[in-house]
Scaffold this motif. Structure first.
Motif, mmCIF file in Angstrom:
data_model
loop_
_atom_site.group_PDB
_atom_site.id
_atom_site.type_symbol
_atom_site.label_atom_id
_atom_site.label_comp_id
_atom_site.label_asym_id
_atom_site.label_seq_id
_atom_site.Cartn_x
_atom_site.Cartn_y
_atom_site.Cartn_z
ATOM 1 N N ALA A 139 -5.602 -9.090 -3.083
ATOM 2 C CA ALA A 139 -6.784 -8.397 -2.548
ATOM 3 C C ALA A 139 -6.372 -7.029 -2.018
ATOM 4 O O ALA A 139 -5.403 -6.917 -1.265
ATOM 5 N N ASP A 140 -7.119 -6.013 -2.421
ATOM 6 C CA ASP A 140 -6.826 -4.625 -2.044
ATOM 7 C C ASP A 140 -7.812 -4.171 -0.973
ATOM 8 O O ASP A 140 -9.021 -4.231 -1.179
ATOM 9 N N SER A 141 -7.301 -3.709 0.152
ATOM 10 C CA SER A 141 -8.206 -3.335 1.255
ATOM 11 C C SER A 141 -8.560 -1.856 1.282
ATOM 12 O O SER A 141 -9.545 -1.467 1.892
ATOM 13 N N ASP A 142 -7.741 -1.009 0.623
ATOM 14 C CA ASP A 142 -7.954 0.431 0.799
ATOM 15 C C ASP A 142 -8.298 1.159 -0.495
ATOM 16 O O ASP A 142 -8.305 2.395 -0.538
ATOM 17 N N GLY A 143 -8.559 0.407 -1.553
ATOM 18 C CA GLY A 143 -9.065 1.036 -2.768
ATOM 19 C C GLY A 143 -8.024 1.728 -3.631
ATOM 20 O O GLY A 143 -8.376 2.408 -4.592
ATOM 21 N N ASP A 144 -6.724 1.546 -3.332
ATOM 22 C CA ASP A 144 -5.717 2.174 -4.202
ATOM 23 C C ASP A 144 -5.334 1.266 -5.372
ATOM 24 O O ASP A 144 -4.470 1.595 -6.176
ATOM 25 N N GLY A 145 -5.995 0.104 -5.464
ATOM 26 C CA GLY A 145 -5.767 -0.789 -6.607
ATOM 27 C C GLY A 145 -4.598 -1.737 -6.409
ATOM 28 O O GLY A 145 -4.343 -2.588 -7.246
ATOM 29 N N ILE A 146 -3.858 -1.577 -5.324
ATOM 30 C CA ILE A 146 -2.698 -2.432 -5.063
ATOM 31 C C ILE A 146 -3.020 -3.361 -3.892
ATOM 32 O O ILE A 146 -3.466 -2.902 -2.834
ATOM 33 N N GLY A 147 -2.802 -4.633 -4.113
ATOM 34 C CA GLY A 147 -3.061 -5.599 -3.056
ATOM 35 C C GLY A 147 -2.233 -5.285 -1.820
ATOM 36 O O GLY A 147 -1.183 -4.637 -1.910
ATOM 37 N N ASP A 148 -2.684 -5.732 -0.652
ATOM 38 C CA ASP A 148 -1.991 -5.375 0.585
ATOM 39 C C ASP A 148 -2.251 -6.425 1.672
ATOM 40 O O ASP A 148 -3.064 -7.333 1.503
ATOM 41 N N PHE A 149 -1.517 -6.262 2.787
ATOM 42 C CA PHE A 149 -1.602 -7.235 3.889
ATOM 43 C C PHE A 149 -3.033 -7.322 4.438
ATOM 44 O O PHE A 149 -3.539 -8.412 4.705
HETATM 45 CA CA CA Z 1 -4.047 -1.330 -1.321
#
Ligand code: CA
Ligand code: CA
Length: 666
Positions: free
Chosen positions: A55-65
Motif C-alpha cells: 500500500a502506497d500512502s504518498d502517491g509515488d507508486g512505492i509501498g511504504d510504512f
Molecule cells: Ca510511497
C-alpha cells in the motif's frame, strides 16, 4: 473453557445461507468485515507482506510504512495476528534481500518514526511485527562490504570470504565455514585502495641520486606543517590538495608526520605556488606504487602520481550471486563472537527495542554450506538465544523466530534444534497434489508424519504452514485458477496443525509464474488493489507487474462485497480458526474410518484437532468432483463451526458436495 464457541456457530449458520445463493451479490451490497476484539485472535495467523507493493500512502507508486498502517483494518478483518514484512533496510534491489545497512530503514518506505508508528498501531490491534532478516549474505553495496574491499588493513576484510586463491584458502583452513566445500560460488572483486587513511611519516631524501621518498606507518604524534618559509620542500597529498611544507632534518633531507586521508596518494613539490619547471616530483612510469618503509625513486620527468596502494583482483564467495556476498562467521564454535554476528545482533537489538516482535530468517540452510550438517541449526540456536536475551529484558515470553529452510520435512526437522518455528514447504507440496489429484485420504497421515519428525527434535515445534510465498509460482496458477480449489486450499490451511501464513494477494486469488517457471519474480509479487486499480503500488516492480491482475474487479473492495469471493472464504475460515481453540492450537489425529487406509473414499481428507484444554473438532474436506455420503456414527454432527460448499447432515450421515469442507465441534 469454550466461551468463544458461540461466535463461530452463528457465523456458520450465516455461511450456510450465503453458500446456497446462486446469483452473484451486487458489488454495492454492504458487508461489514469481521473485526477482532482483544483476545479473539488465537489462530496465530501471519500475513506475509511486501512493503514495496502492499500500500502506497504518498502517491509515488512505492509501498511504504504509512501505507501499511492505513490498511491495518483490512489485516485485522482478515484475522491476522502478525505481519512478516519484506526486508525494510536500504538495498540496491526492489525486493531488499541485498541489505546495505541493517541498522536503518529504507527511505523509500518512510522514516524510522514512520516504522515505529506502524509498530505501535499494529500492536493496538493485537498484530505483531516480524522483520525479515538476512543472515547469510549482505548486499554488495553494504557498508561492511565497502569497508572489507579496502583490503587486509580493514577490520571488515575477514567478515566475508575474500581470497586471491579460494581453492588453496579453503584447503588450508583459512575459511572454516567453507571447509570441504568446493568449488562453491566465487565472483570477482577489486580489493585494496590506491589511497590511505591514517598516520604516516614521510621522508624526502634529495641528498643523493636517485632522489627518494620513503613513507612509513607511524605511531608518532602528527605535526603541523612547517611555517619556516625558507624551506622549499612540500608534499601534495590527495584531496583536497594542499601543499604541506616539510621540516629540514638534514642536508637535503626533509621529514614530517601527518594524518592523511587521501583517495589516491601523494606528490613531492619544490614549490608551493608553481607546478612548472621541474618543481613536481612523482614516480617513474610503471613504478608508482609505494611500499611502506621502502624508498621510492622520485622523478621529475613524466612524474606519475605516487599511489599508497595497488588494488588487486580477488574473489568473494556468494551463494546467491555476484551482488550478494556471503558473510563469514567462522567455525560455528566461534561464530557468536565473530564480527558480523555481533554487528548483526546489535542491529537486531535496536529493532527489538523499537518494538519488533520477531524475525523471519532468510535462506538459513545456506549460512553454512552443508545444508544437512550440524552447523546451521547450531548457529541458529546461538542467534536465537542472543536475540531472545535482549527480548526477555522487556517481555515475559520468548521471541518468535521462523527460519526459511527450503527442503523436505525430514531435512527441515534438524533445524528445530535451533529455532522454534520453520516454514513447512511440504505442506503446500502435498496440498497442491491433494487438490489437483482430488485425493485427500493421505493428507492427514503425511502431515502428522512431518510433525512426528519435528517433535523428535523439539518439544513444541511450530510448523509455519503456507501455500506459496514470494519465491514461488502462485497457488492460483498451480490450481488452474479454479475458485473452488482455491477456497478449499484456504480451508485446509486454516484447519491444519501449525501456524498458517497468508501471502499477500493469495487471499484475492492472485496468479503468476515465478522465474523458475519461465517468468520473472515480480509477477508473483503483484500489488494489492484496494479500491481502484490506479491506486496499486506498482512503482517498484520494474514494469513487470501483471496488468490483468490490477483491476477493480479483483480489488479488496469488490471481493469484500461479493459473498462468493475467495476473500470472503478467507474471512470466514480465519475467523473460525481464531475463535475455535481446537483449530487454533489443536494437534492432529487420524479419523477412525476416513483415513489413508480408506481408498474407496479417497477424495476425503479427515482428521481431528484436539487442543490441550480438551476441546476437539472434526475436520472433513471432500476434494472430489462428486458428492460423497459419509457414515460418521461415533462423531457429533450437531455443532458446526464453519463450512464451504454443500453440506447436509441427516442423523449420523453427512453429505458433502464437490470441493466442500466442514468442521464440527465434538
Ligand atoms: Ca510511497
Ligand atoms: Ca553462506
Amino acid at each position: 473453557m469454550k466461551k468463544i464457541i458461540l461466535v463461530p456457530v452463528i457465523l456458520a449458520s450465516l455461511l450456510l445461507t450465503i453458500s446456497c445463493r446462486k446469483d452473484p451479490v451486487s458489488p454495492d451490497e454492504k458487508w461489514v468485515a469481521p473485526s477482532y476484539s482483544s483476545g479473539e485472535k488465537q489462530g496465530n495467523i501471519t500475513y506475509q507482506l511486501l512493503i514495496y507493493s502492499f500500500a502506497d500512502s504518498d502517491g509515488d507508486g512505492i509501498g511504504d510504512f504509512n501505507g501499511i498502517r492505513s490498511r491495518l483494518d483490512y489485516l485485522d478483518a482478515l484475522g491476522v495476528s502478525a505481519i512478516w514484512l519484506s526486508p525494510a533496510h536500504p538495498a540496491d534491489s526492489y525486493h531488499g534481500y541485498d541489505v546495505q545497512d541493517y541498522s536503518t530503514v529504507n527511505p523509500k518506505y518512510g522514516t524510522e518514526e514512520d516504522f515505529k508508528a506502524l509498530i505501535d498501531a499494529a500492536h493496538e490491534k493485537d498484530i505483531k511485527i516480524y522483520m525479515d532478516y538476512v543472515l547469510n549474505h549482505t548486499g554488495k553495496g553494504n557498508i561492511w562490504f565497502t569497508e572489507a574491499k579496502k583490503g587486509r588493513s580493514s577490520d571488515k576484510f575477514g567478515w566475508y570470504h575474500i581470497s586471491a586463491d579460494p581453492v588453496t584458502d579453503i584447503a588450508t583452513g583459512v575459511f572454516p565455514m567453507l571447509s570441504g566445500y568446493y568449488p562453491g560460488e566465487w565472483y570477482d572483486v577489486t580489493v585494496g585502495e590506491i589511497g590511505y587513511t591514517g598516520r604516516l611519516h614521510f621522508k624526502v631524501d634529495f641528498s643523493g641520486s636517485p632522489k627518494t621518498l620513503t613513507v612509513s606507518r607511524s605511531e608518532a604524534e602528527a605535526q603541523s606543517p612547517n611555517s619556516d618559509t625558507s624551506v622549499s620542500m612540500f608534499l601534495w597529498i590527495g584531496e583536497p590538495g594542499k601543499a604541506v611544507r616539510m621540516y629540514r632534518t638534514g642536508t637535503d633531507v626533509y621529514e614530517i608526520t601527518l594524518d592523511v586521508d587521501s583517495p589516491w596518494g601523494v606528490l613531492v613539490r619544490t614549490s608551493d605556488t608553481s607546478w612548472d619547471g621541474g618543481t613536481k616530483w612523482g614516480a617513474p612510469r610503471g613504478a608508482n606504487v609505494l611500499t611502506f618503509g621502502q624508498p621510492l625513486t622520485l622523478s621529475t620527468d613524466d612524474a606519475q602520481d605516487i599511489l599508497f596502494g595497488s588494488p588487486s583482483q580477488m574473489k568473494f564467495q556468494g551463494a546467491f550471486g555476484s551482488w550478494m556476498p556471503d558473510l563469514n562467521f567462522g567455525a560455528v564454535s566461534d561464530a557468536a563472537s565473530s564480527g558480523p554476528f555481533l554487528a548483526l545482533a546489535e542491529t537486531a537489538d535496536k529493532w527489538i527495542s523499537l518494538g519488533v516482535d520477531g524475525f523471519r530468517l532468510d535462506a538459513v540452510k545456506h549460512i553454512y554450506p552443508n545444508e544437512r550438517g550440524e552447523e546451521n541449526p547450531a548457529f541458529l540456536k546461538l542467534w536465537y538465544d542472543r536475540c531472545n536475551e535482549t527480548f526477555r529484558k522487556t517481555h515475559s515470553t520468548d521471541i518468535y523466530m521462523v527460519g526459511e529452510v527450503w527442503m523436505d520435512a525430514s531435512s527441515v526437522a534438524p533445524y528445530y534444534k535451533g529455532l522454534p518455528a520453520c516454514f513447512e514447504f511440504d505442506f503446500w507440496d502435498r496440498l497442491k497434489w491433494v487438490l489437483n489429484q482430488r485425493t485427500g485420504c493421505y493428507f492427514a497421515k503425511d502431515l502428522m508424519g512431518y510433525r512426528e519428525l519435528y517433535r523428535s527434535v523439539r518439544n513444541a515445534p511450530v510448523p509455519a504452514t503456507k501455500l506459496t510465498n514470494h519465491d514461488e509460482t502462485r497457488a492460483a496458477t498451480i490450481l488452474d485458477r479454479n475458485l473452488a480449489k482455491l477456497k478449499q486450499a484456504a480451508a485446509f490451511l486454516m484447519t491444519a496443525e501449525g501456524e498458517p501464513y497468508i501471502y499477500q494477494g493469495e487471499e484475492l486469488g492472485y496468479w503468476g509464474k515465478d522465474s523458475d517457471d519461465g517468468d520473472c519474480d515480480e509477477k508473483v509479487r503483484t500489488p494489492i488493489v484496494w479500491e481502484k486499480a490506479t491506486d496499486a503500488a506498482t512503482g517498484d516492480l520494474n514494469g513487470h507487474f501483471d496488468m490483468t491482475l490490477v483491476t477493480d474487479e479483483i480489488s479488496v473492495a469488490h471481493q469484500t462485497s461479493d459473498s462468493g469471493s475467495l476473500l470472503r472464504t478467507y474471512f470466514d475460515w480465519t475467523r473460525a480458526r481464531n475463535t475455535t481453540p481446537a483449530l487454533s492450537s489443536g494437534k492432529m489425529s487420524a479419523h477412525g474410518r476416513y483415513n489413508e487406509s480408506n481408498t474407496s473414499d479417497s477424495s476425503v481428507a479427515a482428521w481431528y484437532m484436539t487442543s490441550s484444554d480438551g476441546s476437539k473438532a472434526l475436520v472433513i474436506h471432500n476434494v472430489g468432483q462428486s458428492e460423497v455420503t459419509l457414515d460418521l456414527s461415533g462423531d457429533k454432527l450437531d455443532n458446526q463451526v464453519v463450512s464451504l460448499g454443500s453440506v447436509s447432515v441427516s442423523g449420523s450421515s453427512l453429505k458433502l458436495g464437490a470441493s466442500s469442507s466442514v468442521v464440527f465441534l465434538q
